[in-house]
Design a protein around this motif. Structure first.
Motif, PDB file in Angstrom:
ATOM      1  N   THR A 105       0.835  -1.201   0.000  1.00  0.00           N
ATOM      2  CA  THR A 105       0.000   0.000   0.000  1.00  0.00           C
ATOM      3  C   THR A 105       0.870   1.251   0.000  1.00  0.00           C
ATOM      4  OG1 THR A 105      -0.134   0.025   2.427  1.00  0.00           O
ATOM      5  CG2 THR A 105      -1.853  -1.176   1.220  1.00  0.00           C
ATOM      6  N   VAL A 106       0.283   2.372  -0.441  1.00  0.00           N
ATOM      7  CA  VAL A 106       0.995   3.643  -0.520  1.00  0.00           C
ATOM      8  C   VAL A 106       0.321   4.656   0.407  1.00  0.00           C
ATOM      9  CG1 VAL A 106       1.769   5.515  -2.034  1.00  0.00           C
ATOM     10  CG2 VAL A 106       1.679   3.164  -2.900  1.00  0.00           C
ATOM     11  N   TRP A 107       1.134   5.427   1.100  1.00  0.00           N
ATOM     12  CA  TRP A 107       0.644   6.427   2.044  1.00  0.00           C
ATOM     13  C   TRP A 107       1.269   7.774   1.711  1.00  0.00           C
ATOM     14  CZ3 TRP A 107      -2.493   4.915   6.409  1.00  0.00           C
ATOM     15  CH2 TRP A 107      -2.799   3.542   6.408  1.00  0.00           C
ATOM     16  N   ALA A 108       0.534   8.860   2.017  1.00  0.00           N
ATOM     17  CA  ALA A 108       1.010  10.201   1.637  1.00  0.00           C
ATOM     18  C   ALA A 108       0.683  11.204   2.732  1.00  0.00           C
ATOM     19  CB  ALA A 108       0.369  10.628   0.327  1.00  0.00           C
ATOM     20  N   TRP A 109       1.472  12.294   2.753  1.00  0.00           N
ATOM     21  CA  TRP A 109       1.228  13.394   3.690  1.00  0.00           C
ATOM     22  C   TRP A 109       1.886  14.650   3.135  1.00  0.00           C
ATOM     23  CZ3 TRP A 109       4.307   9.208   4.378  1.00  0.00           C
ATOM     24  CH2 TRP A 109       5.666   9.406   4.607  1.00  0.00           C
ATOM     25  N   GLY A 110       1.416  15.812   3.616  1.00  0.00           N
ATOM     26  CA  GLY A 110       1.947  17.088   3.144  1.00  0.00           C
ATOM     27  C   GLY A 110       0.940  17.839   2.300  1.00  0.00           C
ATOM     28  N   LEU A 117      -2.234  13.955  -2.604  1.00  0.00           N
ATOM     29  CA  LEU A 117      -2.214  12.890  -1.599  1.00  0.00           C
ATOM     30  C   LEU A 117      -2.885  11.610  -2.083  1.00  0.00           C
ATOM     31  CD1 LEU A 117      -2.951  14.931   1.642  1.00  0.00           C
ATOM     32  CD2 LEU A 117      -0.749  14.199   0.742  1.00  0.00           C
ATOM     33  N   GLY A 118      -3.733  11.726  -3.094  1.00  0.00           N
ATOM     34  CA  GLY A 118      -4.375  10.531  -3.637  1.00  0.00           C
ATOM     35  C   GLY A 118      -5.400   9.908  -2.715  1.00  0.00           C
ATOM     36  N   ALA A 158      -1.303   6.840 -11.561  1.00  0.00           N
ATOM     37  CA  ALA A 158      -0.889   8.211 -11.250  1.00  0.00           C
ATOM     38  C   ALA A 158      -2.024   9.007 -10.643  1.00  0.00           C
ATOM     39  CB  ALA A 158      -0.386   8.894 -12.510  1.00  0.00           C
ATOM     40  N   TRP A 159      -1.665  10.063  -9.920  1.00  0.00           N
ATOM     41  CA  TRP A 159      -2.633  10.987  -9.354  1.00  0.00           C
ATOM     42  C   TRP A 159      -1.952  12.334  -9.136  1.00  0.00           C
ATOM     43  CZ3 TRP A 159      -0.303   6.973  -6.963  1.00  0.00           C
ATOM     44  CH2 TRP A 159       0.427   7.218  -5.791  1.00  0.00           C
ATOM     45  N   GLY A 160      -2.771  13.385  -8.931  1.00  0.00           N
ATOM     46  CA  GLY A 160      -2.247  14.732  -8.751  1.00  0.00           C
ATOM     47  C   GLY A 160      -2.622  15.637  -9.914  1.00  0.00           C
ATOM     48  N   ALA A 186      -7.565  13.319  -7.765  1.00  0.00           N
ATOM     49  CA  ALA A 186      -7.348  13.123  -6.332  1.00  0.00           C
ATOM     50  C   ALA A 186      -7.306  11.645  -5.956  1.00  0.00           C
ATOM     51  CB  ALA A 186      -8.428  13.838  -5.536  1.00  0.00           C
ATOM     52  N   SER A 187      -7.528  10.773  -6.926  1.00  0.00           N
ATOM     53  CA  SER A 187      -7.431   9.334  -6.723  1.00  0.00           C
ATOM     54  C   SER A 187      -6.660   8.739  -7.899  1.00  0.00           C
ATOM     55  CB  SER A 187      -8.825   8.695  -6.630  1.00  0.00           C
ATOM     56  OG  SER A 187      -9.560   9.244  -5.550  1.00  0.00           O
ATOM     57  N   PRO A 188      -5.951   7.638  -7.704  1.00  0.00           N
ATOM     58  CA  PRO A 188      -5.130   7.066  -8.770  1.00  0.00           C
ATOM     59  C   PRO A 188      -5.941   6.643  -9.990  1.00  0.00           C
ATOM     60  CG  PRO A 188      -4.516   6.158  -6.642  1.00  0.00           C
ATOM     61  CD  PRO A 188      -5.769   6.925  -6.424  1.00  0.00           C
TER      62      PRO A 188
END
Length: 414
Positions: A105-110, A117-118, A158-160, A186-188
């Motif tokens: 799994t992938v996690w994001a912050w910032g 952040l996805g 990809a996302w962003g 905002a989602s992959p």
């Protein structure tokens, strides 16, 4: 050998072999980008520092306060602090921070405003959140305004920001109708027409590059095939025997950027713009000419990993210590002062075993330029201090071994 002697020796073997090994956990790799640096411990925990205005360090708070005693804005986490995540296998960061966990799994912050952040939203996060609907991932790479994930089946997601089609779904559209989401995913989403990918290359002039199993390379932020990877003014970095190269584009400078590379003999080499040039607080002799060919960083050896962010470079030595040099106005060098360092200084000794992180203050530290960091060639390598628990276990085992030996000797003498 008699049975009782074997029984007495076994605890001593455990004492001499098992206990020392158990206390030798250390840092294994480093990542940097967007004013941040992260160090991964071999137990899957992560330590970070640097710019934290949007919560990029992932320690549970935003560093966007103004010091009550001055007009200086505190945007940084100034000393290495434990990130609120575990079981991590790799990190990628560039304004937003991403972590791949050992469960795929992938996690994001910032920074989350452009869907970076996805997690399906557009809010900034100071605590890691899971990227939605994304599993079985084996590699991640942060782009200039988005992130890419490589799955075990060779597909890329990809996302962003997607205003220029960076997400590769065949559109320049976003997820919603509000201005902030019209051109952001905002989602992959799956990157179309890109299968059979083996791995990512990051830090080169082509941005994030996907290498397919047929040997072709694709700059996935522009969806263009590339025949050769170049780094700044060095046409063929492979001729130097580098095993890892990191680079950063530098806006507003004469040179395209600067690069740091690691050779298999443990030496570090840099070229391009000097770190620290033309930025505030940079008055330590960093305003020099551009290096057009790789130059060795003196005083650094036994290095196992390198990383760079904007105008700061980092090196991880085989003893688990992190060294850095360059700009330091956001705490990039893990110190409580803003002095730029033109030569490598000790940034982080690594976390002590069983250490408990202390929450970082939100106030800006008072600059103290007089503080001197250790040089890149210390008289001795710092030795991690064993945790108290291990010392107690060692003492108990030693006492058990000695007691057993004495008892057996007394019985034998009768």
């Amino acid at each position: 050998m008699k049975t009782w002697m074997i029984q007495a020796i076994i605890p001593l073997i455990v004492l001499l072999v098992v206990i020392p090994c158990a206390g030798q956990a250390k840092l294994t790799s480093i990542w940097a980008g967007g004013g941040n640096v992260f160090a991964l411990n071999d137990d899957g925990t992560v330590w970070g520092w640097g710019d934290n205005y949007y919560g990029e360090v992932g320690v549970g708070f935003f560093s966007n306060t103004i010091s009550p005693n001055s007009n200086v804005i505190n945007h940084g986490v100034w000393t290495p602090s434990k990130v609120l995540i575990d079981n991590v296998t790799m990190i990628s960061c560039k304004g937003t921070s991403y972590a791949l966990k050992n469960d795929g799994t992938v996690w994001a912050w910032g920074y989350g405003e452009s869907g970076w952040l996805g997690d399906g939203g557009f809010e900034n996060r100071c605590v890691p959140v899971q990227v939605k609907n994304l599993t079985n991932v084996k590699a991640i790479a942060a782009g200039s305004q988005n992130c890419y994930a490589l799955k075990n089946d060779g597909t890329v997601w990809a996302w962003g920001d997607n205003r220029d089609g960076q997400c590769g779904d065949g559109t320049t559209m976003g997820d919603g109708t509000t201005p902030i989401s019209q051109s952001s995913r905002a989602s992959p989403v799956r990157y179309r027409g890109l299968e059979g990918v083996e791995y990512f290359i990051t830090g080169c002039d082509q941005g994030v590059v996907a290498v397919k199993n047929d040997g072709t390379m694709w700059a996935i932020e522009t969806n263009k095939r590339v025949d050769k990877i170049t780094y700044g003014t060095v046409p063929d970095p492979s001729a130097y025997g580098f095993i890892k190269i990191c680079g950063q584009k530098l806006a507003g400078m004469n040179a395209d950027g600067h690069y740091v590379a690691l050779k298999n003999d443990g030496t570090v080499w840099t070229w391009g713009a000097y770190v620290g040039k033309k930025f505030p607080y940079d008055s330590s002799g960093l305003d020099k000419e551009v290096e057009e060919s790789p130059t060795r960083v003196e005083g650094l050896d036994h290095v196992v990993d390198v990383a760079c962010t904007h105008l700061t470079n980092y090196a991880l030595k085989e003893d688990g210590t992190v060294w850095g040099w360059g700009r330091n106005n956001l705490g990039e060098l893990g110190s409580n002062y803003r002095t730029v360092e033109p030569y490598p200084v000790l940034v982080f000794k690594g976390p002590a075993p069983d250490s408990t992180p202390t929450p970082m203050p939100t106030s800006t530290p008072t600059p103290t330029p007089a503080i001197t960091q250790p040089s890149a060639t210390p008289a001795s390598t710092p030795t991690p201090t064993p945790a108290p628990g291990f010392e107690l276990a060692a003492a108990l085992l030693a006492g058990l071994a000695i007691t057993t030996l004495i008892t057996k000797l007394r019985k034998t003498g009768r």
